[in-house]
Scaffold this motif. Structure first.
Motif, short mmCIF file in Angstrom:
data_model
loop_
_atom_site.label_atom_id
_atom_site.label_comp_id
_atom_site.label_asym_id
_atom_site.label_seq_id
_atom_site.Cartn_x
_atom_site.Cartn_y
_atom_site.Cartn_z
N GLY A 1 0.82 -1.21 0.00
CA GLY A 1 0.00 0.00 0.00
C GLY A 1 0.85 1.26 0.00
O GLY A 1 1.93 1.29 0.59
N VAL A 2 0.34 2.27 -0.69
CA VAL A 2 1.01 3.58 -0.72
C VAL A 2 -0.05 4.63 -0.36
O VAL A 2 -1.17 4.58 -0.88
N LEU A 3 0.31 5.58 0.50
CA LEU A 3 -0.63 6.64 0.88
C LEU A 3 -1.07 7.44 -0.35
O LEU A 3 -0.25 7.67 -1.25
N PRO A 4 -2.33 7.86 -0.41
CA PRO A 4 -2.82 8.57 -1.60
C PRO A 4 -1.92 9.72 -2.03
O PRO A 4 -1.64 9.88 -3.22
N GLU A 5 -1.42 10.52 -1.07
CA GLU A 5 -0.63 11.71 -1.45
C GLU A 5 0.79 11.35 -1.91
O GLU A 5 1.52 12.20 -2.40
N LYS A 6 1.16 10.07 -1.76
CA LYS A 6 2.52 9.67 -2.18
C LYS A 6 2.48 8.80 -3.45
O LYS A 6 3.46 8.16 -3.81
N ARG A 7 1.30 8.75 -4.07
CA ARG A 7 1.20 7.89 -5.25
C ARG A 7 1.78 8.59 -6.48
O ARG A 7 1.92 9.80 -6.51
N GLY A 8 2.15 7.80 -7.48
CA GLY A 8 2.68 8.37 -8.71
C GLY A 8 4.16 8.72 -8.62
O GLY A 8 4.71 9.35 -9.50
N LEU A 9 4.82 8.31 -7.52
CA LEU A 9 6.24 8.64 -7.34
C LEU A 9 7.14 7.41 -7.47
O LEU A 9 8.34 7.48 -7.21
#
Ligand SMILES: CC(C)(COP(=O)(O)OP(=O)(O)OC[C@H]1O[C@@H](n2cnc3c(N)ncnc32)[C@H](O)[C@@H]1OP(=O)(O)O)[C@@H](O)C(=O)NCCC(=O)NCCS
Length: 287
Positions: free
Chosen positions: A224-232
């Motif tokens: 899982g990745v926190l929503p605000e850290k996605r796309g990185l």
């Protein structure tokens, strides 16, 4: 077939399973799921692990019997205001006589008496008898779908980010935030904590990996990745790490269950050469 005749479904007695009689339920499950879309072979150990992993209770399982034989069962898992149907089945010789319908209604009544207000379940796309039954009972699909997929454990030379081993409790808050929009089994921390004993847990800033060991089937990865850290690229790093660790642990096949059917997830599956094996539809009903 003994005493059960057409039209008897309304009179059929539905009782709670005696947890000491798990073997009887296992026998019935093996008959019920012998012709299922995905082959499932149950055993007392498999069933106990499954119940633990979903936070279910054997004594809440409701059974319909014809004499000594279990002819159908339903497994309502009550979690506060929700009940999740963690299994339903009728042995083939007794189908189309209203037994499944009676079991579902009994499960809803049982859960309502214990404070539940909404019933949730997942049905495999293409399981037409079950879909028809749920629709007739008033369940509706609100558009959420899930995928299961299969791939291979692979050893990568590097991961980009290096996750650290942490305690299970340390990722529970992350888990809660990341999985709040996932399927029932994934979003329930109460269910997840049941598998604490069997987890390897790792984290990086903004993401986590859990590898849950299931005795009979290997490891189930959760990433899982926190929503605000996605796309990185964090998810890619964590996936490389998880697949490498699974490779070290000797896994030859990696199966993931009920991930959200959305674009980012599909892209990730493609990237790591995972093939979709199954689609599930979430259905809900106010009870
Ligand atoms: C799904 C299942 C539990 C249904 O049990 P059942 O006792 O046969 O269901 P019922 O007789 O109570 O059926 C109630 C209604 O569901 C629908 N239905 C059930 N089976 C159906 C079928 N094969 N085709 C079309 N509609 C069907 C009908 O609307 C039916 O009402 P009707 O007979 O008056 O038309 C049973 O087929 C089964 O055990 N399947 C294998 C395991 C499984 O798929 N479990 C569900 C996982 S999500």
């Amino acid at each position: 077939m003994k005493g059960f005749d057409m039209g008897d479904a309304e009179k059929l007695k539905i009782t709670n399973l005696d947890p000491g009689e798990l073997e009887r339920l296992v026998d019935a499950q093996n008959e019920i799921f012998a012709d299922y879309i995905i082959p499932v072979t149950s055993s007392p150990q498999f069933l106990r692990e499954f119940m633990r992993s979903i936070g279910g209770k054997a004594e809440n399982v409701l059974i319909a019997a014809d004499g000594e034989d279990i002819i159908g069962y339903v497994n309502p898992v009550i979690d506060d205001k929700e009940v999740w149907i963690g299994g339903l089945g009728v042995v083939p010789a007794f189908r189309r006589r209203g037994v499944g319908r009676r079991l579902m209604i009994a499960a809803e009544d049982f859960a309502r008496d214990r404070g539940a207000e909404e019933s949730i379940l997942e049905v495999i796309e293409g399981n037409l008898p079950a879909l028809a039954l749920y629709e007739r009972l008033g369940y509706s699909a609100k558009g959420r779908k899930y995928l299961s997929a299969e791939g291979r454990a692979v050893q990568f030379a590097g991961f980009g980010l290096m996750p650290s081993r942490v305690r299970f409790d340390d990722v529970l808050d992350l888990h809660r935030t990341v999985y709040c929009d996932a399927c029932w089994q994934r979003r329930k921390v109460s269910a997840l904590t049941e598998s604490e004993r069997t987890c390897e847990t790792y984290s990086v800033d903004g993401g986590f990996v859990m590898l849950r060991r299931v005795g009979t089937t290997g490891h189930i990865p959760f990433i899982g990745v926190l929503p605000e850290k996605r796309g990185l690229g964090i998810g890619t790093s964590l996936t490389k790490f998880a697949l490498s660790r699974l490779w070290e642990l000797g896994a030859f096949k990696v199966a993931i269950y009920n991930v959200n059917d959305d674009r980012p997830t599909r892209r990730m599956l493609d990237k790591f050469d995972f093939a979709v094996t199954l689609k599930q539809i979430e259905m809900r009903k106010a009870i």
